[in-house]
Design an enzyme around this catalytic site. Structure first.
Site, short mmCIF file in Angstrom:
data_model
loop_
_atom_site.label_atom_id
_atom_site.label_comp_id
_atom_site.label_asym_id
_atom_site.label_seq_id
_atom_site.Cartn_x
_atom_site.Cartn_y
_atom_site.Cartn_z
N PRO A 2 1.04 -1.32 0.01
CA PRO A 2 -0.06 0.04 0.03
C PRO A 2 0.86 1.15 -0.19
O PRO A 2 1.84 1.34 0.66
CB PRO A 2 -0.80 0.05 1.26
N GLU A 3 0.46 2.15 -0.88
CA GLU A 3 0.92 3.49 -0.84
C GLU A 3 0.29 4.83 -0.55
O GLU A 3 -0.91 4.53 0.20
CB GLU A 3 1.58 3.49 -2.50
N LYS A 58 2.96 6.36 4.07
CA LYS A 58 2.57 4.96 4.05
C LYS A 58 2.06 4.48 5.49
O LYS A 58 1.39 3.26 5.49
CB LYS A 58 3.51 4.05 3.50
N ARG A 260 14.54 -2.81 -8.33
CA ARG A 260 13.11 -2.84 -8.52
C ARG A 260 12.80 -3.05 -9.97
O ARG A 260 13.28 -2.59 -10.73
CB ARG A 260 12.80 -1.47 -7.93
#
Length: 272
Positions: A2-3, A58, A260
């Protein structure tokens, strides 16, 4: 993970659901998810009320009626689910359950995340290293440009650096770079003032739109919640490998950058 948009969506829904309702029951199924013994955690919550829910990056901060705080970080895979009365319980096991009258807030997937009971000062200390909020009235275009001009490294790495800007992760870093027409591997020190101003506009646009659209993670907050996760349908590049770019039709590429995954259009996102 979640951001900003996912946590902001949660904040809004929680604020309309649990505020000022005395906590009537607490169940701890995994003591590693909290920072004090279960008995202390439970006794510290029974009869208290959540008077305000704040988001910082966050994190969510539940302000309790006795002045203490619950600090939540969902990390990877965490989510919240609210049931009412005799509604069907979530299919996944819960680490913590907090009842507000006939409503039960389920904390799920906290294998890496946590819900800690802290004082206001302890919360401030824990979050002291976070960078500024990107969606904040104090974050003007001028301030943003000045902050970015002091940084070095790739755009993607900068956007996901919580010490530089709080709240952005992999998904929205890619969406912001796409909206700004900048390749995520571009060096931030190579971007001129005009490009940094465009980046600021894209940060504001993407994050506000995503928060209003329920975020990209498909994890409904209640049984009848049809908003949470809907923004996934609006993502332009994230997890869209091989699909045509909505601007130019070129296939979206998935690559790896400093460990990433990164998604971008190789044609209309320019590297600087």
């Amino acid at each position: 993970m979640p951001e900003f948009p996912e946590m902001e969506n949660y904040r809004r829904m929680l604020s309309g659901s649990i505020l000022n309702i005395p906590i009537s029951h607490v169940k701890v199924n995994r003591e590693k998810s909290i920072n004090v013994p279960s008995e202390e955690f439970i006794s510290g919550l029974i009869g208290r009320r959540v008077i305000f829910v704040e988001r910082r990056g966050k994190y969510l901060i539940f302000h309790l009626s006795d002045g203490r705080r619950l600090l939540l970080h969902l990390m990877l895979g965490g989510l919240l689910y609210l049931t009412r009365g005799s509604e069907e319980q979530p299919s996944r096991s819960t680490q913590i359950e907090i009842a507000f009258g006939d409503k039960v807030l389920h904390f799920i997937g906290l294998r890496l995340g946590y819900l800690h009971m802290l004082s206001a000062k302890e919360v401030d200390a824990t979050l002291s290293q976070l960078g500024p909020e990107v969606i904040d009235r104090r974050m003007t275009q001028e301030r943003f440009v000045n902050l970015m001009m002091k940084r070095r490294g790739s755009l993607k790495s900068l956007l996901v650096n919580q010490h530089a800007l709080a709240g952005i992760g992999n998904c929205y870093a890619d969406e912001i770079a796409f909206d700004a027409r900048i390749h995520p591997a571009s060096k931030i020190q190579n971007l001129n003032e005009e490009l940094l101003e465009q980046l600021f506009t894209s940060v504001q646009h993407v994050l506000k739109e995503a928060a209003d659209g329920g975020g990209y993670m498909d994890m409904p907050f209640t049984g009848d919640d049809d908003l949470t996760g809907k923004y996934n349908e609006q993502c332009k590049v994230y997890d869209r490998e091989g699909e045509p770019c909505v601007r130019c039709g070129t296939a979206i590429v998935k690559a790896e950058q400093t460990g990433r995954k990164v998604f971008f259009c190789p044609n209309c996102q320019h590297e600087y």
